[in-house]
Write an enzyme that holds these catalytic residues in place. Structure first.
Site, PDB file in Angstrom:
ATOM      1  CG  ASP A 109      -7.340   3.569  -0.853  1.00 13.82           C
ATOM      2  OD1 ASP A 109      -7.883   2.462  -0.754  1.00 13.82           O
ATOM      3  OD2 ASP A 109      -7.351   4.398   0.100  1.00 13.82           O
ATOM      4  CE  LYS A 154      -4.373   1.248   0.175  1.00 16.36           C
ATOM      5  NZ  LYS A 154      -5.575   0.570  -0.354  1.00 16.36           N
TER       6      LYS A 154
HETATM    7  P1  NDP Z   1     -12.965   8.027  -2.632  1.00 20.18           P
HETATM    8  O1  NDP Z   1     -11.928   9.035  -2.382  1.00 20.18           O
HETATM    9  O2  NDP Z   1     -13.463   7.833  -4.019  1.00 20.18           O
HETATM   10  O3  NDP Z   1     -14.244   8.304  -1.690  1.00 20.18           O
HETATM   11  C1  NDP Z   1     -14.167   8.368  -0.304  1.00 20.18           C
HETATM   12  C2  NDP Z   1     -15.520   8.836   0.178  1.00 20.18           C
HETATM   13  O4  NDP Z   1     -15.599   8.715   1.591  1.00 20.18           O
HETATM   14  C3  NDP Z   1     -15.802  10.300  -0.135  1.00 20.18           C
HETATM   15  O5  NDP Z   1     -17.165  10.454  -0.413  1.00 20.18           O
HETATM   16  C4  NDP Z   1     -15.430  10.981   1.177  1.00 20.18           C
HETATM   17  O6  NDP Z   1     -16.046  12.231   1.379  1.00 20.18           O
HETATM   18  C5  NDP Z   1     -15.969   9.985   2.149  1.00 20.18           C
HETATM   19  N1  NDP Z   1     -15.417  10.137   3.493  1.00 20.18           N
HETATM   20  C6  NDP Z   1     -14.124  10.268   3.860  1.00 20.18           C
HETATM   21  N2  NDP Z   1     -14.025  10.381   5.189  1.00 20.18           N
HETATM   22  C7  NDP Z   1     -15.299  10.318   5.670  1.00 20.18           C
HETATM   23  C8  NDP Z   1     -15.866  10.374   6.952  1.00 20.18           C
HETATM   24  N3  NDP Z   1     -15.089  10.515   8.030  1.00 20.18           N
HETATM   25  N4  NDP Z   1     -17.221  10.262   7.074  1.00 20.18           N
HETATM   26  C9  NDP Z   1     -17.999  10.118   5.990  1.00 20.18           C
HETATM   27  N5  NDP Z   1     -17.511  10.076   4.738  1.00 20.18           N
HETATM   28  C10 NDP Z   1     -16.188  10.179   4.591  1.00 20.18           C
HETATM   29  O7  NDP Z   1     -12.385   6.644  -2.049  1.00 20.18           O
HETATM   30  P2  NDP Z   1     -12.823   5.162  -2.385  1.00 20.18           P
HETATM   31  O8  NDP Z   1     -14.273   5.101  -2.605  1.00 20.18           O
HETATM   32  O9  NDP Z   1     -11.893   4.645  -3.416  1.00 20.18           O
HETATM   33  O10 NDP Z   1     -12.439   4.413  -1.026  1.00 20.18           O
HETATM   34  C11 NDP Z   1     -13.345   4.319   0.072  1.00 20.18           C
HETATM   35  C12 NDP Z   1     -12.881   3.212   1.003  1.00 20.18           C
HETATM   36  O11 NDP Z   1     -12.830   1.966   0.290  1.00 20.18           O
HETATM   37  C13 NDP Z   1     -11.498   3.385   1.614  1.00 20.18           C
HETATM   38  O12 NDP Z   1     -11.472   2.805   2.899  1.00 20.18           O
HETATM   39  C14 NDP Z   1     -10.614   2.543   0.675  1.00 20.18           C
HETATM   40  O13 NDP Z   1      -9.435   2.127   1.300  1.00 20.18           O
HETATM   41  C15 NDP Z   1     -11.545   1.378   0.425  1.00 20.18           C
HETATM   42  N6  NDP Z   1     -11.258   0.601  -0.770  1.00 20.18           N
HETATM   43  C16 NDP Z   1     -11.230   1.190  -2.003  1.00 20.18           C
HETATM   44  C17 NDP Z   1     -10.988   0.419  -3.109  1.00 20.18           C
HETATM   45  C18 NDP Z   1     -11.072   0.985  -4.492  1.00 20.18           C
HETATM   46  O14 NDP Z   1     -11.015   0.196  -5.452  1.00 20.18           O
HETATM   47  N7  NDP Z   1     -11.229   2.270  -4.667  1.00 20.18           N
HETATM   48  C19 NDP Z   1     -10.652  -1.024  -3.003  1.00 20.18           C
HETATM   49  C20 NDP Z   1     -10.813  -1.559  -1.670  1.00 20.18           C
HETATM   50  C21 NDP Z   1     -11.068  -0.755  -0.602  1.00 20.18           C
HETATM   51  P3  NDP Z   1     -15.230  13.602   1.130  1.00 20.18           P
HETATM   52  O15 NDP Z   1     -15.293  13.790  -0.360  1.00 20.18           O
HETATM   53  O16 NDP Z   1     -15.985  14.589   1.905  1.00 20.18           O
HETATM   54  O17 NDP Z   1     -13.826  13.393   1.639  1.00 20.18           O
END
Ligand code: NDP
Length: 448
Positions: free
Chosen positions: A168, A128
């Site tokens: 991510d 990572k």
């Molecule tokens: P993105 O950056 O696309 O989206 C993250 C989302 O989470 C945004 O809407 C963000 O809002 C929101 N967020 C962040 N912090 C908080 C909080 N404290 N409370 C509520 N909402 C919050 O990331 P991903 O969708 O890619 O990743 C999301 C999760 O999934 C992470 O844990 C990542 O490690 C995991 N993951 C992702 C993978 C992938 O393929 N993308 C694969 C496997 C796991 P804001 O815009 O306001 O920050």
């Protein structure tokens, strides 16, 4: 020494050795808890320093990332890459760009990735990386300059047979494009297998964008059906509104569920009649705006609520898809009081240990992230297969492979939990099944 004492002793040493890294401690503690069960039954897994070696990254890099902002100021961020374990294949795991990133967070994510990647059954190790760079509010040119500077150091440590990063939080298709461009320039070769999540015309795979969210819903569907129920007609909360959340919501609704709430870090929306996925994609993916904008534009009975609180909405299914520790013990108890029956972690470690215990004590079926969100990295591995064979597969074929992989993961964690007398405990099932495959490979490959 009893197995329990032996594991507690490892854990205490790990706490000292990795001081100030609470998220890494949390991930270690959860896996080591499950290892007590394995080591009690199969003591040879304690031989050759296996557990100590597994908990220590093979290699880790921290580097300076200088870049110039739109006003001409020099900015300095910190870059990380943790190459945790390559017993099963090249290191594989995403890059996170978020101001909260530090070494402990990258180590927790890299450690989880080892077991997740093992569960996919595909030949990928765990790693990572990322940076404390905040992409929010930056211009395209600033993002490009940052990505180019980040890759100028990272490129010497990665490669299609060595380490294959992906996206991510904060790293999507745009960032992967700039990172790949700089890698190609520095290495003077079009090595498509070095990064995944690429654009479709230059080595990307169909379904990669949707894969993590879709996969989370596929495994949820398996779990629901294993309990004699159906997703159709269920009310689901999907937290976050990024890549994972958008496609989890889309697939859940395609399978007949109603997504009743979504969020971002500033607040949440309640959507009693479901989410308009096309509008959500336009607001978040095309215009990069807030979930509050979605509420304004959706109108009708869609309401925006500032702050936390999404877990107070009543639902049958909860899919936390935002970030680590977003769902704590109080939130879990609210969900339980409101009748939640199924929880699957689309994000990495979104539920605190207290929340997980509350779900398990109340017999809420719970699939941890290392199984539930493995569809993203699995499809990245399918992207690597297509790159290696210079081929590109259709959407339906790739989606079928994803669905099959998620189904195999569910069967594997369910069966493993039962084998170790933990029927229905998918946390133990995922940790043990993921561990055994890596552990067998490490034992076969000697003390390295
Ligand atoms: P993105 O950056 O696309 O989206 C993250 C989302 O989470 C945004 O809407 C963000 O809002 C929101 N967020 C962040 N912090 C908080 C909080 N404290 N409370 C509520 N909402 C919050 O990331 P991903 O969708 O890619 O990743 C999301 C999760 O999934 C992470 O844990 C990542 O490690 C995991 N993951 C992702 C993978 C992938 O393929 N993308 C694969 C496997 C796991 P804001 O815009 O306001 O920050």
């Amino acid at each position: 020494m009893s197995v329990d004492l032996q594991i507690s002793d490892y854990y205490n040493k790990l706490l000292k050795r990795n001081a100030g890294e609470p998220e890494f401690h949390q991930a270690l503690s959860e896996v080591l808890d499950s290892l007590k069960i394995v080591l009690g039954k199969d003591p040879h897994y304690a031989d050759y320093g296996l557990v100590e070696r597994l908990c220590e990254p093979e290699r880790q890099f921290i580097f300076r990332v200088p870049w110039t902002d739109a006003e001409g100021n020099i900015r300095v961020n910190r870059g990380f890459r943790v190459q945790f374990n390559s017993a099963l294949g090249p290191y594989k795991g995403g890059l996170r760009f978020h101001p909260s990133v530090n070494l402990g967070i990258i180590k927790f994510l890299g450690f989880e990735q080892i077991f997740k990647n093992s569960l996919t059954s595909l030949p990928i190790g765990g790693g990572k990386g990322g940076s404390d760079f905040d992409p929010k509010g930056k211009t395209d040119q600033e993002i490009m300059r940052f990505c180019q500077s980040f890759m100028t150091e990272l490129y010497r440590h990665i490669g299609e047979y060595r380490d294959v990063p992906a996206g991510d939080i904060g790293v999507g298709g745009r960032e992967i494009g700039y990172l790949f461009g700089q890698y190609r320039r520095l290495s003077n070769q079009h090595e498509s297998g070095v990064l995944t999540g690429k654009g479709l015309s230059w080595g990307g795979s169909l379904v990669r964008t949707e894969a993590t969210g879709y996969g989370t819903v596929y495994i949820t569907e398996q779990m629901v059906q294993a309990h004699g129920e159906d997703l159709s007609g269920a009310r689901a909360i999907v937290s976050g509104s990024g890549n994972v959340a958008i496609y989890a919501a889309a697939k859940a609704q395609e399978l007949g569920a109603t997504v009743v709430a979504m969020s971002d870090s500033a607040g949440y929306v309640t959507t009693p009649d479901g989410v308009d996925i096309e509008l959500l994609k336009d607001v978040k993916e095309n215009r990069r705006q807030r979930i509050s904008t979605y509420a304004e534009e959706a109108g009708g009975n869609v309401a925006y609520h500032a702050g936390a609180g999404i877990w107070s909405v009543a639902a049958d299914v909860a899919l936390p898809c935002a970030t680590q520790n977003e769902l704590d013990g109080d939130a879990a108890r609210q969900l339980i009081d409101n009748g939640v029956k199924y929880v699957a972690e689309g994000a990495n470690m979104p539920c605190t240990p207290e929340a997980v215990h509350a779900f398990q004590d109340s017999h809420v079926n719970f699939v941890p992230g290392k199984a539930a969100n493995a569809g993203g990295v699995a499809t990245s591995a399918l992207e690597m297969q297509q790159n290696a064979s210079r081929d590109s597969w259709s959407f339906d074929y790739t989606d079928d492979r994803l669905r099959q992989i998620m189904s195999n993961i569910f069967t594997n964690i369910d069966k493993t939990a039962a084998e170790y007398d933990r029927e229905g405990d998918y946390v133990a099932g995922a940790n043990i099944a993921g561990f055994k495959k890596v552990a067998d490979a490490m034992l076969a490959q000697g003390v390295i």
